[in-house]
Design a protein around this motif. Structure first.
Motif, PDB file in Angstrom:
ATOM      1  N   TYR B   3       0.840  -1.213   0.000  1.00 17.80           N
ATOM      2  CA  TYR B   3       0.000   0.000   0.000  1.00 17.80           C
ATOM      3  C   TYR B   3       0.867   1.252   0.000  1.00 17.80           C
ATOM      4  N   LEU B   4       1.960   1.195   0.781  1.00 11.14           N
ATOM      5  CA  LEU B   4       2.878   2.332   0.833  1.00 11.14           C
ATOM      6  C   LEU B   4       3.550   2.560  -0.515  1.00 11.14           C
ATOM      7  N   ILE B   5       3.946   1.446  -1.160  1.00 10.77           N
ATOM      8  CA  ILE B   5       4.592   1.566  -2.474  1.00 10.77           C
ATOM      9  C   ILE B   5       3.629   2.183  -3.481  1.00 10.77           C
ATOM     10  N   LEU B   6       2.377   1.686  -3.484  1.00 14.03           N
ATOM     11  CA  LEU B   6       1.369   2.237  -4.397  1.00 14.03           C
ATOM     12  C   LEU B   6       1.191   3.736  -4.169  1.00 14.03           C
ATOM     13  N   THR B   7       1.059   4.116  -2.891  1.00 19.72           N
ATOM     14  CA  THR B   7       0.874   5.538  -2.583  1.00 19.72           C
ATOM     15  C   THR B   7       2.067   6.339  -3.074  1.00 19.72           C
ATOM     16  N   TYR B   8       3.279   5.829  -2.796  1.00 17.02           N
ATOM     17  CA  TYR B   8       4.490   6.545  -3.176  1.00 17.02           C
ATOM     18  C   TYR B   8       4.602   6.720  -4.688  1.00 17.02           C
ATOM     19  N   VAL B   9       4.402   5.623  -5.439  1.00 18.65           N
ATOM     20  CA  VAL B   9       4.560   5.689  -6.890  1.00 18.65           C
ATOM     21  C   VAL B   9       3.553   6.657  -7.509  1.00 18.65           C
ATOM     22  N   PHE B  10       2.297   6.583  -7.041  1.00 15.77           N
ATOM     23  CA  PHE B  10       1.288   7.463  -7.630  1.00 15.77           C
ATOM     24  C   PHE B  10       1.408   8.898  -7.120  1.00 15.77           C
ATOM     25  N   PHE B  11       1.999   9.063  -5.940  1.00 13.80           N
ATOM     26  CA  PHE B  11       2.315  10.412  -5.463  1.00 13.80           C
ATOM     27  C   PHE B  11       3.309  11.068  -6.426  1.00 13.80           C
ATOM     28  N   LYS B  12       4.323  10.286  -6.825  1.00 16.46           N
ATOM     29  CA  LYS B  12       5.329  10.777  -7.761  1.00 16.46           C
ATOM     30  C   LYS B  12       4.676  11.161  -9.089  1.00 16.46           C
ATOM     31  N   ILE B  13       3.762  10.294  -9.576  1.00 11.27           N
ATOM     32  CA  ILE B  13       3.082  10.581 -10.839  1.00 11.27           C
ATOM     33  C   ILE B  13       2.262  11.870 -10.714  1.00 11.27           C
ATOM     34  N   GLY B  14       1.552  12.023  -9.593  1.00 10.11           N
ATOM     35  CA  GLY B  14       0.755  13.233  -9.376  1.00 10.11           C
ATOM     36  C   GLY B  14       1.607  14.477  -9.289  1.00 10.11           C
ATOM     37  N   LEU B  15       2.774  14.320  -8.670  1.00  5.75           N
ATOM     38  CA  LEU B  15       3.676  15.460  -8.441  1.00  5.75           C
ATOM     39  C   LEU B  15       4.254  16.000  -9.751  1.00  5.75           C
ATOM     40  N   PHE B  16       4.450  15.108 -10.719  1.00  3.57           N
ATOM     41  CA  PHE B  16       5.040  15.550 -11.983  1.00  3.57           C
ATOM     42  C   PHE B  16       4.002  15.650 -13.094  1.00  3.57           C
ATOM     43  N   SER B  17       2.725  15.767 -12.713  1.00  2.40           N
ATOM     44  CA  SER B  17       1.660  15.907 -13.694  1.00  2.40           C
ATOM     45  C   SER B  17       1.604  17.335 -14.201  1.00  2.40           C
ATOM     46  N   PHE B  18       1.943  17.518 -15.449  1.00  2.82           N
ATOM     47  CA  PHE B  18       1.779  18.814 -16.100  1.00  2.82           C
ATOM     48  C   PHE B  18       1.068  18.582 -17.417  1.00  2.82           C
ATOM     49  N   GLY B  19       0.140  19.465 -17.751  1.00  2.00           N
ATOM     50  CA  GLY B  19      -0.401  19.436 -19.108  1.00  2.00           C
ATOM     51  C   GLY B  19      -1.454  18.380 -19.381  1.00  2.00           C
ATOM     52  N   GLY B  20      -2.119  17.882 -18.333  1.00  2.00           N
ATOM     53  CA  GLY B  20      -3.272  17.008 -18.555  1.00  2.00           C
ATOM     54  C   GLY B  20      -2.925  15.546 -18.765  1.00  2.00           C
ATOM     55  N   GLY B  21      -3.974  14.729 -18.861  1.00  2.00           N
ATOM     56  CA  GLY B  21      -3.850  13.276 -18.850  1.00  2.00           C
ATOM     57  C   GLY B  21      -2.964  12.672 -19.930  1.00  2.00           C
ATOM     58  N   TYR B  22      -3.140  13.105 -21.175  1.00  2.00           N
ATOM     59  CA  TYR B  22      -2.370  12.510 -22.265  1.00  2.00           C
ATOM     60  C   TYR B  22      -0.871  12.666 -22.042  1.00  2.00           C
ATOM     61  N   ALA B  23      -0.472  13.844 -21.522  1.00  2.00           N
ATOM     62  CA  ALA B  23       0.947  14.102 -21.315  1.00  2.00           C
ATOM     63  C   ALA B  23       1.524  13.164 -20.262  1.00  2.00           C
ATOM     64  N   MET B  24       0.658  12.622 -19.398  1.00  2.00           N
ATOM     65  CA  MET B  24       1.124  11.768 -18.314  1.00  2.00           C
ATOM     66  C   MET B  24       1.299  10.315 -18.720  1.00  2.00           C
ATOM     67  N   ILE B  25       0.855   9.965 -19.931  1.00  2.00           N
ATOM     68  CA  ILE B  25       0.910   8.571 -20.370  1.00  2.00           C
ATOM     69  C   ILE B  25       2.348   8.014 -20.339  1.00  2.00           C
TER      70      ILE B  25
END
Lengths: 192, 195
Positions: B3-25
């Motif tokens: 659970y901690l790993i999941l939170t951490y990995v998706f926290f990182k993804i959220g933190l570097f989210s710029f420019g909407g969903g497609y850019a995050m692919i």
């Protein structure tokens, strides 16, 4: 909590729940709906205010829809408002994806589903390309921005560089590049 | 722990989210590949599902992956992780709204990041093509070394039905502004009959 605050938070929650439940197509599709709901229906913000808000929340990292809801919720009722706004906007998609994932797990081996998804993957490839072309036409102006875009594409696709690295590099190049440009034009103006 | 790993990995993804969903692919794909949580086809499918269901692509992917890896609690940890940076950063910025709006440095940073996100969206096109149009023989078709040293015709084959759907949807949405939801339905329908 006071009774008034509880009611306000509930109101915020319901508003963003509705927005989260009925907008299909991601964050950008949500912005016009948020504008309509917040400015016209609820009258929580002026038109100019919401446009400013959208500009800001798109310039900070994070999920566009969550950023927008947290910002509006905070303006309305502080941190509590922000929490309820965020929960409201996330809970609908959370619930729906939980159900969908259940269906996907159980129909994974169905041939029709597999073929439908194979078709959809090809279609979505085209949808993303259309978005990319439109954005590039709108935002890629000037030598430096075209160079940054091409370089990040090349690094990610051909050299397997992690996207986080390219984002950080873009930020650093932006600050240095545009600072030098700013100083250059500023000095020129001063000497004139 | 998971659970901690999941939170951490998706926290990182959220933190570097710029420019909407497609850019995050590309970013999400890199993490999924690293942890082996989803095949690229499966990831492409969940992005496709996000076109038809409400909600942001990033939270949808987080919920799906979390549910797949560790059930309901996993889905909750991942979704929480991906939303948390949004929440914290927006709250930090909100009181300094006007200062932030006027800041030159913020403007310059954004001017540097925006083209990167456009490059990322074009990479997302390549990634999606690899799950549909291009039949790939090697794992890393677009690896620099592969391109230099391998026989390209052997590793790259084009899937004819996929490319037809691709061209059709491309023209319909670029020239005739076809609604994306309708585009997904048309592609699914054609997919059932041609594959």
């Amino acid at each position: 909590m006071e009774k008034k605050t509880i009611l306000e938070c509930f109101n915020i929650f319901i508003t963003f729940f509705k927005i989260g439940a009925f907008t299909i197509g991601g964050g950008y599709a949500m912005l016009p709906i948020i504008e309509k709901e917040i400015v016209q229906n609820k009258k929580w913000m002026e038109h100019n205010e919401i446009l400013d808000t959208f500009a800001i929340i798109q310039s900070i990292p994070g999920i566009i829809a969550v950023n927008a809801s947290v910002f509006i919720g905070f303006k309305r009722a502080g941190v509590k408002g922000a929490i309820f706004a965020a929960l409201g906007v996330v809970i609908p998609s959370f619930t729906i994806i939980l159900l969908v994932s259940h269906l996907l797990f159980s129909f994974k081996d169905n041939t029709y589903i597999q073929n439908a998804f194979a078709g959809v993957r090809a279609g979505v490839t085209a949808l993303i390309l259309v978005t990319a072309i439109k954005l590039a036409k709108k935002a890629l102006k000037g030598f430096l921005s075209i160079l940054i875009a091409t370089t990040s594409f090349t690094l990610i696709v051909f050299f397997n560089v992690h996207p986080v690295v390219t984002i950080l590099a873009g930020a650093i190049i932006g600050v240095i590049g545009y600072f030098l440009w700013y100083r250059h034009t500023y000095l020129k103006q001063k000497n004139m | 722990m998971i659970y901690l790993i999941l939170t951490y990995v998706f926290f990182k993804i959220g933190l570097f989210s710029f420019g909407g969903g497609y850019a995050m692919i590309p970013l999400m794909q890199a993490e999924m590949e690293y942890f082996g949580w989803m095949s690229s086809t499966e990831f492409a499918d969940i992005v496709s599902v996000s076109q038809m269901t409400p909600g942001p692509i990033a939270t949808n992917t987080a919920t799906y992956v979390g549910a797949k890896v560790a059930g309901l609690l996993g889905a909750t940890s991942a979704t929480l992780g991906v939303s948390l940076p949004s929440f914290v950063i927006t709250l930090i910025i909100a009181p300094f709204f006007d200062k932030f709006k006027e800041s030159k440095i913020v403007k310059w940073i954004l001017k540097g990041i925006r083209p990167v996100t456009i490059g990322m969206i074009f990479s997302a096109v390549i990634f999606f093509a690899q799950t549909s149009i291009l039949k790939v023989q090697y794992e890393k078709l677009f690896d620099f070394l592969t391109i230099l040293f391998e026989d390209f015709s052997k590793i790259l084959q084009i899937d004819i039905p996929s490319i037809m759907i691709f061209i059709l949807i491309f023209i319909l949405s670029l020239k005739f502004k076809l609604n994306p939801i309708l585009a997904v339905f048309i592609s699914a329908l054609i997919g059932i009959f041609v594959f």
